[in-house]
Design a protein around this motif. Structure first.
Motif, mmCIF file in Angstrom:
data_model
loop_
_atom_site.group_PDB
_atom_site.id
_atom_site.type_symbol
_atom_site.label_atom_id
_atom_site.label_comp_id
_atom_site.label_asym_id
_atom_site.label_seq_id
_atom_site.Cartn_x
_atom_site.Cartn_y
_atom_site.Cartn_z
ATOM 1 N N GLU A 145 0.811 -1.219 0.000
ATOM 2 C CA GLU A 145 0.000 0.000 0.000
ATOM 3 C C GLU A 145 0.848 1.274 0.000
ATOM 4 O O GLU A 145 0.348 2.337 -0.340
ATOM 5 N N GLY A 146 2.104 1.173 0.422
ATOM 6 C CA GLY A 146 2.998 2.328 0.381
ATOM 7 C C GLY A 146 2.893 3.275 1.567
ATOM 8 O O GLY A 146 3.335 4.425 1.496
ATOM 9 N N TYR A 147 2.353 2.816 2.691
ATOM 10 C CA TYR A 147 2.274 3.660 3.879
ATOM 11 C C TYR A 147 3.641 3.746 4.541
ATOM 12 O O TYR A 147 4.443 2.818 4.488
ATOM 13 N N SER A 148 3.905 4.882 5.189
ATOM 14 C CA SER A 148 5.133 5.033 5.971
ATOM 15 C C SER A 148 4.931 4.372 7.332
ATOM 16 O O SER A 148 3.806 4.051 7.719
ATOM 17 N N HIS A 149 6.028 4.207 8.083
ATOM 18 C CA HIS A 149 5.902 3.598 9.408
ATOM 19 C C HIS A 149 5.073 4.485 10.332
ATOM 20 O O HIS A 149 4.316 3.978 11.169
ATOM 21 N N ALA A 150 5.177 5.802 10.181
ATOM 22 C CA ALA A 150 4.362 6.711 11.001
ATOM 23 C C ALA A 150 2.877 6.519 10.692
ATOM 24 O O ALA A 150 2.042 6.470 11.604
ATOM 25 N N GLU A 151 2.550 6.377 9.409
ATOM 26 C CA GLU A 151 1.151 6.164 9.023
ATOM 27 C C GLU A 151 0.648 4.807 9.506
ATOM 28 O O GLU A 151 -0.490 4.681 9.967
ATOM 29 N N ILE A 152 1.499 3.790 9.421
ATOM 30 C CA ILE A 152 1.126 2.457 9.902
ATOM 31 C C ILE A 152 0.856 2.502 11.401
ATOM 32 O O ILE A 152 -0.119 1.925 11.887
ATOM 33 N N ALA A 153 1.724 3.204 12.124
ATOM 34 C CA ALA A 153 1.536 3.332 13.573
ATOM 35 C C ALA A 153 0.188 3.980 13.879
ATOM 36 O O ALA A 153 -0.554 3.521 14.759
ATOM 37 N N ILE A 158 -0.003 0.873 16.857
ATOM 38 C CA ILE A 158 1.291 0.393 17.360
ATOM 39 C C ILE A 158 2.298 1.526 17.214
ATOM 40 O O ILE A 158 2.027 2.527 16.555
ATOM 41 N N SER A 159 3.463 1.371 17.804
ATOM 42 C CA SER A 159 4.491 2.402 17.670
ATOM 43 C C SER A 159 5.216 2.256 16.329
ATOM 44 O O SER A 159 5.152 1.199 15.690
ATOM 45 N N GLU A 160 5.907 3.324 15.915
ATOM 46 C CA GLU A 160 6.712 3.247 14.684
ATOM 47 C C GLU A 160 7.773 2.165 14.814
ATOM 48 O O GLU A 160 8.052 1.440 13.863
ATOM 49 N N GLY A 161 8.374 2.063 15.997
ATOM 50 C CA GLY A 161 9.397 1.044 16.231
ATOM 51 C C GLY A 161 8.848 -0.364 16.063
ATOM 52 O O GLY A 161 9.493 -1.234 15.480
ATOM 53 N N THR A 162 7.628 -0.585 16.554
ATOM 54 C CA THR A 162 6.997 -1.897 16.394
ATOM 55 C C THR A 162 6.711 -2.166 14.926
ATOM 56 O O THR A 162 6.908 -3.280 14.437
#
Length: 196
Positions: A145-153, A158-162
């Motif tokens: 989908e192309g989401y960034s880790h911040a968007e996924i969080a 969940i956290s960006e780290g997770t």
């Protein structure tokens, strides 16, 4: 008085008809997009029956919230985002997506050379579908989908780290699965032994 809806319309005409709550437009939209959206749901919810439930709920949300579509980008892209969100809501409700697999079970560092393995798309999709729910979810959101880790969080809670950790683990598991496939399917040489 409702106007008669032609069987074929442009995306814009379909959206207008959906905003007017035309039942035939809903049927056409479902028939047009259900196959592709089922594939999206199956990427997140591996069980086919559950994915079908998510698909139906997703289309109900599309029809209920069609006024939120602002003709910015494609309608299909908007429907896809609704299906991803609906899939995430399903996973969150069932709390299955937070499962993790210990790194010890992976058999060492991933070999990124294997990324060029001769797998067809169907085989790769099958391997991704075998990932634990959490890994599969983050992998799909990031890689497909192309989401960034911040968007996924933000989407998953969940956290960006997770998110980064689950993506890394998903990649490692995929590499391990690809490595095992290559070992299992090494072509035999003319003496009947596996080639080395």
């Amino acid at each position: 008085m409702a106007t008669s809806i032609p069987y074929y319309f442009s995306e814009r005409e379909l959206v207008v008809a959906l905003q007017q709550r035309e039942a035939r437009a809903q049927k056409i939209a479902y028939e047009k997009y259900a196959g592709r959206m089922m594939a999206v749901c199956l990427r997140y919810v591996a069980n086919r029956d559950d994915a079908e439930d998510v698909l139906i709920e997703g289309f109900m949300r599309v029809f209920d919230r069609i006024d939120q579509f602002r003709n910015e980008g494609s309608f299909e892209g908007w429907v896809r985002r609704v299906m991803v969100t609906e899939s995430l809501m399903y996973l969150r409700k069932n709390k299955a997506w937070r499962q993790e697999v210990p790194l010890d079970d992976l058999g060492g560092e991933p070999d990124y050379e294997l990324a060029d393995a001769n797998l067809d798309a169907e085989a790769l999709i099958r391997l991704v579908s075998q990932l634990p729910d959490g890994y599969r979810t983050v992998f799909n959101l990031y890689a497909i989908e192309g989401y960034s880790h911040a968007e996924i969080a933000e989407l998953t809670g969940i956290s960006e780290g997770t998110s980064k950790s689950q993506l890394s683990r998903a990649r490692a598991l995929l590499q391990d699965k690809i490595r095992r496939l290559e070992i299992d399917y090494k072509p035999a040489n003319h003496y009947g032994k596996a080639a080395s």
